[in-house]
Design a protein around this motif. Structure first.
Motif, PDB file in Angstrom:
ATOM      1  N   GLY A 186       0.833  -1.195   0.000  1.00 53.23           N
ATOM      2  CA  GLY A 186       0.000   0.000   0.000  1.00 53.23           C
ATOM      3  C   GLY A 186       0.867   1.244   0.000  1.00 53.23           C
ATOM      4  N   ASN A 187       0.258   2.389   0.191  1.00 58.71           N
ATOM      5  CA  ASN A 187       0.990   3.651   0.198  1.00 58.71           C
ATOM      6  C   ASN A 187       1.660   3.836   1.557  1.00 58.71           C
ATOM      7  N   LEU A 188       2.982   3.724   1.575  1.00 59.59           N
ATOM      8  CA  LEU A 188       3.742   3.838   2.817  1.00 59.59           C
ATOM      9  C   LEU A 188       4.149   5.281   3.118  1.00 59.59           C
ATOM     10  N   THR A 189       3.694   6.211   2.286  1.00 58.94           N
ATOM     11  CA  THR A 189       4.055   7.626   2.495  1.00 58.94           C
ATOM     12  C   THR A 189       2.830   8.510   2.697  1.00 58.94           C
ATOM     13  N   ASP A 190       1.653   7.921   2.792  1.00 54.33           N
ATOM     14  CA  ASP A 190       0.434   8.738   2.838  1.00 54.33           C
ATOM     15  C   ASP A 190       0.324   9.592   4.098  1.00 54.33           C
ATOM     16  N   GLU A 191       1.058   9.251   5.146  1.00 58.01           N
ATOM     17  CA  GLU A 191       0.988  10.052   6.364  1.00 58.01           C
ATOM     18  C   GLU A 191       2.159  11.024   6.488  1.00 58.01           C
ATOM     19  N   ARG A 192       2.919  11.201   5.436  1.00 53.53           N
ATOM     20  CA  ARG A 192       4.098  12.090   5.453  1.00 53.53           C
ATOM     21  C   ARG A 192       4.959  11.820   6.680  1.00 53.53           C
ATOM     22  N   ILE A 193       5.407  10.602   6.753  1.00 56.96           N
ATOM     23  CA  ILE A 193       6.177  10.133   7.900  1.00 56.96           C
ATOM     24  C   ILE A 193       7.664  10.024   7.569  1.00 56.96           C
ATOM     25  N   ILE A 194       8.034  10.308   6.326  1.00 54.84           N
ATOM     26  CA  ILE A 194       9.424  10.194   5.893  1.00 54.84           C
ATOM     27  C   ILE A 194      10.189  11.463   6.252  1.00 54.84           C
ATOM     28  N   GLY A 195      11.392  11.291   6.738  1.00 56.06           N
ATOM     29  CA  GLY A 195      12.263  12.405   7.076  1.00 56.06           C
ATOM     30  C   GLY A 195      13.665  12.148   6.562  1.00 56.06           C
ATOM     31  N   GLY A 196      14.512  13.101   6.787  1.00 54.90           N
ATOM     32  CA  GLY A 196      15.912  12.966   6.390  1.00 54.90           C
ATOM     33  C   GLY A 196      16.242  13.978   5.315  1.00 54.90           C
ATOM     34  N   PRO A 197      17.438  14.027   4.907  1.00 59.96           N
ATOM     35  CA  PRO A 197      18.530  13.174   5.356  1.00 59.96           C
ATOM     36  C   PRO A 197      19.137  13.694   6.649  1.00 59.96           C
ATOM     37  N   THR A 198      19.780  12.791   7.362  1.00 57.37           N
ATOM     38  CA  THR A 198      20.660  13.242   8.425  1.00 57.37           C
ATOM     39  C   THR A 198      22.005  13.467   7.739  1.00 57.37           C
ATOM     40  N   VAL A 199      22.472  14.680   7.736  1.00 51.91           N
ATOM     41  CA  VAL A 199      23.752  14.980   7.088  1.00 51.91           C
ATOM     42  C   VAL A 199      24.798  15.233   8.160  1.00 51.91           C
ATOM     43  N   CYS A 200      26.012  14.938   7.809  1.00 53.47           N
ATOM     44  CA  CYS A 200      27.097  15.065   8.781  1.00 53.47           C
ATOM     45  C   CYS A 200      27.974  16.274   8.496  1.00 53.47           C
ATOM     46  N   CYS A 201      28.700  16.201   7.420  1.00 54.73           N
ATOM     47  CA  CYS A 201      29.868  17.074   7.330  1.00 54.73           C
ATOM     48  C   CYS A 201      30.029  17.782   5.986  1.00 54.73           C
ATOM     49  N   ASP A 202      29.638  17.147   4.916  1.00 52.39           N
ATOM     50  CA  ASP A 202      29.993  17.645   3.587  1.00 52.39           C
ATOM     51  C   ASP A 202      28.873  18.375   2.867  1.00 52.39           C
ATOM     52  N   TRP A 203      27.636  18.232   3.318  1.00 53.69           N
ATOM     53  CA  TRP A 203      26.511  18.907   2.692  1.00 53.69           C
ATOM     54  C   TRP A 203      25.889  19.873   3.684  1.00 53.69           C
ATOM     55  N   ASP A 204      25.257  20.887   3.137  1.00 50.92           N
ATOM     56  CA  ASP A 204      24.472  21.816   3.938  1.00 50.92           C
ATOM     57  C   ASP A 204      23.003  21.494   3.679  1.00 50.92           C
ATOM     58  N   LEU A 205      22.211  21.377   4.715  1.00 56.72           N
ATOM     59  CA  LEU A 205      20.806  21.001   4.549  1.00 56.72           C
ATOM     60  C   LEU A 205      20.060  21.976   3.650  1.00 56.72           C
ATOM     61  N   ASP A 206      20.381  23.259   3.710  1.00 58.21           N
ATOM     62  CA  ASP A 206      19.754  24.240   2.809  1.00 58.21           C
ATOM     63  C   ASP A 206      20.007  23.886   1.353  1.00 58.21           C
ATOM     64  N   ASP A 207      21.221  23.435   1.041  1.00 61.89           N
ATOM     65  CA  ASP A 207      21.543  23.052  -0.338  1.00 61.89           C
ATOM     66  C   ASP A 207      20.732  21.836  -0.766  1.00 61.89           C
ATOM     67  N   VAL A 208      20.536  20.891   0.141  1.00 58.75           N
ATOM     68  CA  VAL A 208      19.733  19.696  -0.163  1.00 58.75           C
ATOM     69  C   VAL A 208      18.282  20.098  -0.430  1.00 58.75           C
ATOM     70  N   LEU A 209      17.740  20.962   0.404  1.00 65.34           N
ATOM     71  CA  LEU A 209      16.366  21.424   0.208  1.00 65.34           C
ATOM     72  C   LEU A 209      16.236  22.199  -1.097  1.00 65.34           C
ATOM     73  N   ASN A 210      17.168  23.091  -1.365  1.00 59.42           N
ATOM     74  CA  ASN A 210      17.118  23.901  -2.585  1.00 59.42           C
ATOM     75  C   ASN A 210      17.335  23.082  -3.850  1.00 59.42           C
ATOM     76  N   ALA A 211      17.967  21.903  -3.719  1.00 57.54           N
ATOM     77  CA  ALA A 211      18.181  21.040  -4.874  1.00 57.54           C
ATOM     78  C   ALA A 211      16.915  20.277  -5.264  1.00 57.54           C
ATOM     79  N   GLY A 212      15.867  20.383  -4.446  1.00 54.29           N
ATOM     80  CA  GLY A 212      14.600  19.756  -4.806  1.00 54.29           C
ATOM     81  C   GLY A 212      13.979  18.891  -3.739  1.00 54.29           C
ATOM     82  N   LEU A 213      14.673  18.650  -2.639  1.00 50.13           N
ATOM     83  CA  LEU A 213      14.088  17.804  -1.591  1.00 50.13           C
ATOM     84  C   LEU A 213      12.802  18.416  -1.049  1.00 50.13           C
ATOM     85  N   ASP A 214      12.745  19.734  -0.983  1.00 53.10           N
ATOM     86  CA  ASP A 214      11.540  20.377  -0.452  1.00 53.10           C
ATOM     87  C   ASP A 214      10.334  20.238  -1.357  1.00 53.10           C
TER      88      ASP A 214
END
Length: 176
Positions: A144-172
């Motif tokens: 079935g639809n395992l994403t219907d409750e918007r329960i997915i999160g991430g990524p957990t980033v450590c050192c080499d990426w900035d979360l803003d860059d990940v969001l601006n690349a299309g994750l948002d």
């Protein structure tokens, strides 16, 4: 220890299950043992294992004993082109944990995949379409639809990426 922490909180204690070893670990639905180490000589901070549904039973018993908890489960991005185990784990976590499942994190520190040898090179531009592919598979899975409750999160980033860059690349733009 957890009982003391829980006693001082007004909301459920949140426990993250996964982390470094999650991308190299495998959910085995017919395994009766909770956890089997698959590489006992692995680096202490990244110990891969096979784990079965007993893990969810232990987590539920822990919450019943200590006090209400919510769990955050890691989902592997080790091999996004073959994500059947990710789908199986997500379905089992939803089924076994129910409302105690707070979130599922897709991939652990993908910014370190290249440095850890998981991939030869790995960039945000590689990550976004892979996440999108897994999310599409989760939305249209045999469980079935395992994403219907918007329960997915991430990524957990450590050192080499900035979360803003990940969001601006299309994750948002993805169904998170």
């Amino acid at each position: 220890y957890l009982s003391n922490v829980r006693a001082r909180m007004n909301s459920p204690l949140r426990i993250r299950v996964g982390g470094n070893s999650m991308d190299a670990s495998t959910y085995v639905p017919d395994q009766t043992e909770m956890i089997i180490l698959t590489d006992p000589s692995a680096y202490y901070n990244d110990v891969p294992c096979n784990f079965g549904p007993t893990l969810f039973d232990v987590m539920n018993t822990l919450a019943d004993t200590v006090g209400e908890m919510q769990f955050i489960i890691g989902l592997s991005m080790q091999n996004p082109s073959s994500d059947s185990n990710v789908l199986e784990l997500a379905a089992a976590a939803e089924s076994k944990l129910g409302s105690r499942l707070d979130a599922m994190l897709l991939g652990n520190e993908p910014d370190l995949y290249a440095g850890h040898g998981t991939r030869t090179s790995y960039t945000i531009q590689d990550y976004i379409p892979e996440v999108e592919g897994i999310l599409n598979d989760m939305a249209d899975s045999q469980y079935g639809n395992l994403t219907d409750e918007r329960i997915i999160g991430g990524p957990t980033v450590c050192c080499d990426w900035d979360l803003d860059d990940v969001l601006n690349a299309g994750l948002d733009q993805l169904p998170y």
